[in-house]
Scaffold this motif. Sequence first.
Motif, PDB file in Angstrom:
ATOM      1  N   LEU A 273       0.824  -1.207   0.000  1.00  8.36           N
ATOM      2  CA  LEU A 273       0.000   0.000   0.000  1.00  8.36           C
ATOM      3  C   LEU A 273       0.860   1.258   0.000  1.00  8.36           C
ATOM      4  O   LEU A 273       0.487   2.278  -0.590  1.00  8.36           O
ATOM      5  CB  LEU A 273      -0.953  -0.006   1.202  1.00  8.36           C
ATOM      6  CG  LEU A 273      -2.022  -1.095   1.160  1.00  8.36           C
ATOM      7  CD1 LEU A 273      -2.961  -0.973   2.349  1.00  8.36           C
ATOM      8  CD2 LEU A 273      -2.819  -1.027  -0.144  1.00  8.36           C
ATOM      9  N   GLN A 302      -4.625   1.027  -6.480  1.00  7.55           N
ATOM     10  CA  GLN A 302      -4.401   1.136  -5.035  1.00  7.55           C
ATOM     11  C   GLN A 302      -5.548   0.478  -4.270  1.00  7.55           C
ATOM     12  O   GLN A 302      -5.330  -0.260  -3.304  1.00  7.55           O
ATOM     13  CB  GLN A 302      -4.259   2.615  -4.656  1.00  7.55           C
ATOM     14  CG  GLN A 302      -3.982   2.862  -3.180  1.00  7.55           C
ATOM     15  CD  GLN A 302      -5.238   3.076  -2.364  1.00  7.55           C
ATOM     16  OE1 GLN A 302      -6.248   3.555  -2.883  1.00  7.55           O
ATOM     17  NE2 GLN A 302      -5.209   2.698  -1.104  1.00  7.55           N
ATOM     18  N   GLN A 303      -6.764   0.713  -4.717  1.00  6.74           N
ATOM     19  CA  GLN A 303      -7.928   0.103  -4.057  1.00  6.74           C
ATOM     20  C   GLN A 303      -7.937  -1.415  -4.243  1.00  6.74           C
ATOM     21  O   GLN A 303      -8.292  -2.161  -3.321  1.00  6.74           O
ATOM     22  CB  GLN A 303      -9.215   0.719  -4.611  1.00  6.74           C
ATOM     23  CG  GLN A 303      -9.380   2.184  -4.232  1.00  6.74           C
ATOM     24  CD  GLN A 303     -10.567   2.833  -4.927  1.00  6.74           C
ATOM     25  OE1 GLN A 303     -11.065   2.337  -5.948  1.00  6.74           O
ATOM     26  NE2 GLN A 303     -11.015   3.958  -4.401  1.00  6.74           N
ATOM     27  N   GLU A 306      -5.436  -2.964  -1.907  1.00  2.03           N
ATOM     28  CA  GLU A 306      -5.947  -2.970  -0.523  1.00  2.03           C
ATOM     29  C   GLU A 306      -7.042  -4.019  -0.356  1.00  2.03           C
ATOM     30  O   GLU A 306      -7.104  -4.713   0.662  1.00  2.03           O
ATOM     31  CB  GLU A 306      -6.472  -1.587  -0.172  1.00  2.03           C
ATOM     32  CG  GLU A 306      -6.930  -1.457   1.274  1.00  2.03           C
ATOM     33  CD  GLU A 306      -7.291  -0.032   1.641  1.00  2.03           C
ATOM     34  OE1 GLU A 306      -7.388   0.249   2.843  1.00  2.03           O
ATOM     35  OE2 GLU A 306      -7.482   0.799   0.718  1.00  2.03           O
TER      36      GLU A 306
END
Length: 427
Positions: A273, A302-303, A306
């Motif tokens: 992350l 990025q999402q 995660e």
Amino acid sequence: MTLFEAPAPLAERLRPRTLDEVVGQRQLLGPGKPLRRLLESGRLNSLILWGPPGVGKTTLARLVAQYVKAHFISLSAVTAGVKDVRAAVDEAERRVARGERTILFLDEIHRFNKAQQDALLPHVERGLLTLIGATTENPSFEVNPALRSRARTLVLEPLSFEDVRDLLSRALRDERGLPGVDASDEALDLLARLSDGDARRALGTLEVAASLGNPVTPELVTDAYGKHLPAMDKGGEDFYNLISALHKSVRGSHPDAALYWLARMIAGGADPLYVARRIVRMAAEDIGLADPQALRLAVAAQQTAEFLGSPEGDLALAQLVVYLALAPKSNSVYVAWKHALDLAAEQQHPVPVHLRNAPTQLMRAQGYGKGYAYYFDDPEGSFAQTYLPDALNGLQIYAASGEGWEARVKERWQKLRELHTSPEPSS
């Protein structure tokens, strides 16, 4: 060694006894080079030895003590503390009374905190102790300036393939090494490549391979080597060097390099992350309006990272760095934003009256908003009015590049600038 004591590791048994036995580091030990001159002169200066693991920092420290005939005290900053330093000082005091010099070798000196490093200063300064610190981290960041100023920093380089190959051959010939063990040239070549310039790793792997079979083959080397994670201190210089290499590879439109540096970071244990956040920044800073889709994909990656976690989410980051590396590049908004921030910090110009908010009767009576031309009611008047403080009329902050989507932006912005009036042009 007694019957019940384990033999010393091969790397320890083969530790060089003279400067001529040292492998590599010709930039320090060759004729006329810094460390060679220092030792030949008999002078004893405090030193910081900076280099990667397994390149001979401890060996050189011991040889320095041997050449200048000084007592050698070895401490590891991983386990030692101020109490151990005081004990070394006491020993040095006793020896100086007998005319002997003392070298304190502090391995992993960057592990000492500021207070611990400061405890060394007075004793180094008055010459009671000659300090030789060894570190894998950049001394500029990890060693106190006061201590650095009292020591000379010498940079050790990773061993070359040829250096490691010669060392492995020596290990098979030397009576202190592995006499009676044979190894194929292919096995030694493979091991020299895998060691990545680390003599300790190379010798340790050879010793394990020899315990698995004789002669040593490439297959035995592979079994003995196992899987080594790339060395990376997640808070140290290597970590930020990898981030820098990744960013510059993306900016330089080199997807292969970008994938390699990303893999080095992820395999080395970096937080995916954190890496994702840095890559999102690349999309905003270096691709910008040349491809507005890049920032959207960066946030999506990025999402995804995660949401899925590692290792599945790592693929989204790999896809992203390839996309960003291949995308057209523009830092026009990045440059414009820095310029705008500089201008805002220089002087706070008042907002022109016609652009001010006028929610109350009193403000309207003071002229707030008077004369403002609403674009949808009066497009021509809207373009004719000023939008900057009078002192900044004609200022140009944003300059579109000719890359990708921004090539269209450049053309439109040029037409818009022609429509805007600048009664008092300035640079």
